[in-house]
Design an enzyme around this catalytic site. Structure first.
Site, PDB file in Angstrom:
ATOM      1  N   LYS A   1       0.871  -1.183   0.000  1.00  0.00           N
ATOM      2  CA  LYS A   1       0.000   0.000   0.000  1.00  0.00           C
ATOM      3  C   LYS A   1       0.897   1.219   0.000  1.00  0.00           C
ATOM      4  O   LYS A   1       2.014   1.191   0.533  1.00  0.00           O
ATOM      5  CB  LYS A   1      -0.868   0.031   1.262  1.00  0.00           C
ATOM      6  CG  LYS A   1      -2.101   0.893   1.120  1.00  0.00           C
ATOM      7  CD  LYS A   1      -3.118   0.140   0.304  1.00  0.00           C
ATOM      8  CE  LYS A   1      -4.512   0.645   0.415  1.00  0.00           C
ATOM      9  NZ  LYS A   1      -5.468  -0.386  -0.010  1.00  0.00           N
TER      10      LYS A   1
HETATM   11  N1  GLU Z   1      -7.211  -0.292  -3.427  1.00  0.00           N
HETATM   12  C1  GLU Z   1      -7.920  -1.496  -3.679  1.00  0.00           C
HETATM   13  C2  GLU Z   1      -7.925  -2.391  -2.442  1.00  0.00           C
HETATM   14  O1  GLU Z   1      -7.757  -1.913  -1.352  1.00  0.00           O
HETATM   15  C3  GLU Z   1      -7.418  -2.214  -4.931  1.00  0.00           C
HETATM   16  C4  GLU Z   1      -5.977  -2.600  -4.910  1.00  0.00           C
HETATM   17  C5  GLU Z   1      -5.486  -3.138  -6.228  1.00  0.00           C
HETATM   18  O2  GLU Z   1      -6.265  -3.251  -7.164  1.00  0.00           O
HETATM   19  O3  GLU Z   1      -4.298  -3.432  -6.313  1.00  0.00           O
HETATM   20  O4  GLU Z   1      -8.162  -3.560  -2.516  1.00  0.00           O
END
Ligand code: GLU
Length: 415
Positions: free
Chosen positions: A105
């Site tokens: 993240k």
């Molecule tokens: N931000 C989204 C999540 O928390 C998608 C992450 C992604 O597609 O890599 O799952």
């Protein structure tokens, strides 16, 4: 939720699963440790000529099962602790869905709503340059999250590609279609929430025709869930944004509401139904409640007022530890975030595969595959919950931690 609090929450959840799996202390330490965390300065010239220095992060929690994967968040609450907690959740989410990814993240502590497009572009390009060394299609693949969208992904892809000297679509997912994005990616998280809500309703014998649905958050996820469940015959009795929203007992006219919002009206001021606060939304009698906003919204202050039968976590970490215990006691079926909102990263995976193959699938194929993966994951979690006599969150974590732990055992320790 305070950011240290979200980390405590994720660590506690992990310990419960690790205990059940009987993992030894060494493996627990390995699974908890972040493999890499980068903190960067993101100097950005504002439109008035002032230089502002933002702080950016990219945390890779684990890459045992494949390259790290996870969103980029632009929000004032972005800190190292909150990114770490969310990166860890991504590891479990990808493992649970059977995707060949680890978890990551990133983000920038900023308020994107107060920034112009040009400012966002400059900030995004500098951030991408700063984290360039640790991202890539076989290393770490960012995607949209709160405060970021397809345009931001396009700038990230362009910045990365310019530095490499070749176009690399697979470095990010959630891109515009024209640049190697996938059909159905934008709606994927909401669709996934809808698919698991359907499965949960089956388990409890709740009929969707006429079922009352309350949704906190009217962004990309909340809107899609509302539209999908409405098509299924549900009554969307309430939707709220950050400053409240609208309520109508016999169901809101979603199309009109969306028209008003598209026309620039604030959700809580749209002349449809009655005004409702976020606090009131959580106390509404309904069959399905979907928190699809920021973390920590379901907490000690409202958990004992929740009258929903099913709570589907569209957001990441929307329920605090204390609230989780209260909901369990009250018999609310909670579909945990790592399952409920995994539709987004699942279609991100489809996008990445399409980018690597330069071959694109139809929307129908994408939605069918997504539904299959979501429903099967729900059933695996449901079966594990029965087998271990635990709630769905613990069951989901048991399955994902087990997968990553097994990956560690098979790979062994280098050197
Ligand atoms: N931000 C989204 C999540 O928390 C998608 C992450 C992604 O597609 O890599 O799952």
């Amino acid at each position: 939720m305070a950011t240290a609090e979200s980390l405590r929450h994720v660590l506690t959840q992990f310990e419960v699963a690790a205990e059940r799996l009987g993992l030894d202390a060494g493996l627990r330490r390995r699974l908890l440790a972040c493999e890499r965390a980068l903190i960067v300065s993101v100097p950005t010239v504002r439109d008035d000529g002032q230089l502002q220095v933002f702080t950016g992060y990219r945390v890779q929690h684990n890459n045992t099962l494949g390259p790290a994967k996870g969103g980029v968040r632009y929000h004032p609450d972005v800190t190292l602790d909150s990114m770490t907690a969310l990166a860890m959740l991504m590891t479990w989410k990808c493992a649970l869905m059977g995707l060949p990814y680890g978890g990551a993240k990133g983000g920038i502590a900023c308020d994107p709503r107060t920034m112009s497009r040009r400012e966002l572009e400059r900030m995004t390009r500098r951030y991408t340059t700063e984290i360039f060394l640790i991202i890539g299609p076989d290393m770490d693949i960012p995607a949209p999250d709160m405060g970021t969208d397809e345009q931001i992904m396009a700038w990230m892809m362009d910045t990365y590609s310019m530095q490499r000297g070749v176009t690399v679509p697979g470095v990010v997912t959630g891109k515009p279609l024209l640049l190697g994005g996938s059909l159905g990616r934008r709606e994927a998280t909401g669709r996934g929430v809808y698919y698991v809500a359907v499965e949960a309703a089956k388990v409890l014998g709740v009929t969707l025709e006429g079922a009352r649905v309350a949704i906190q958050g009217f962004g990309n996820v909340g809107r899609t869930v509302a539209q999908q469940l409405k098509q299924e015959g549900c009554r969307i009795v309430a939707v709220t944004g950050s400053r409240g929203g609208r309520f109508q007992a016999d169901g809101l006219d979603l199309d009109r509401l969306l028209d008003y919002v598209a026309g620039g009206a604030r959700l809580e001021e749209c002349p449809i139904g009655d005004r409702i606060t976020n606090a009131e939304l959580f106390g509404l009698p309904c069959e399905i409640l979907v928190p699809a906003a920021i973390g920590g919204q379901v907490n000690e202050a409202n958990a004992d007022r929740i009258r929903a039968r099913i709570l589907v976590e569209g957001a990441n970490a929307p329920t605090t530890l204390e609230a989780d215990a209260i909901l369990r006691e009250r018999g609310v079926l909670v579909i945990p975030d790592i399952l409920a909102n995994a539709g987004g990263v699942t279609v991100s995976y489809f996008e990445w595969v399409q980018d690597l193959q330069f071959y694109f699938w139809s929307e129908r194929e994408i939605n069918l595959r997504l539904r299959e993966i979501m429903s099967q994951a729900f059933q695996r979690v449901q079966a594990a919950a029965e087998q271990h006599a635990v709630d769905l969150r613990t069951a989901a974590l048991i399955l994902s931690v087990q997968r990553v732990a097994q990956g560690h055992r098979l790979r062994g320790l280098y050197p």
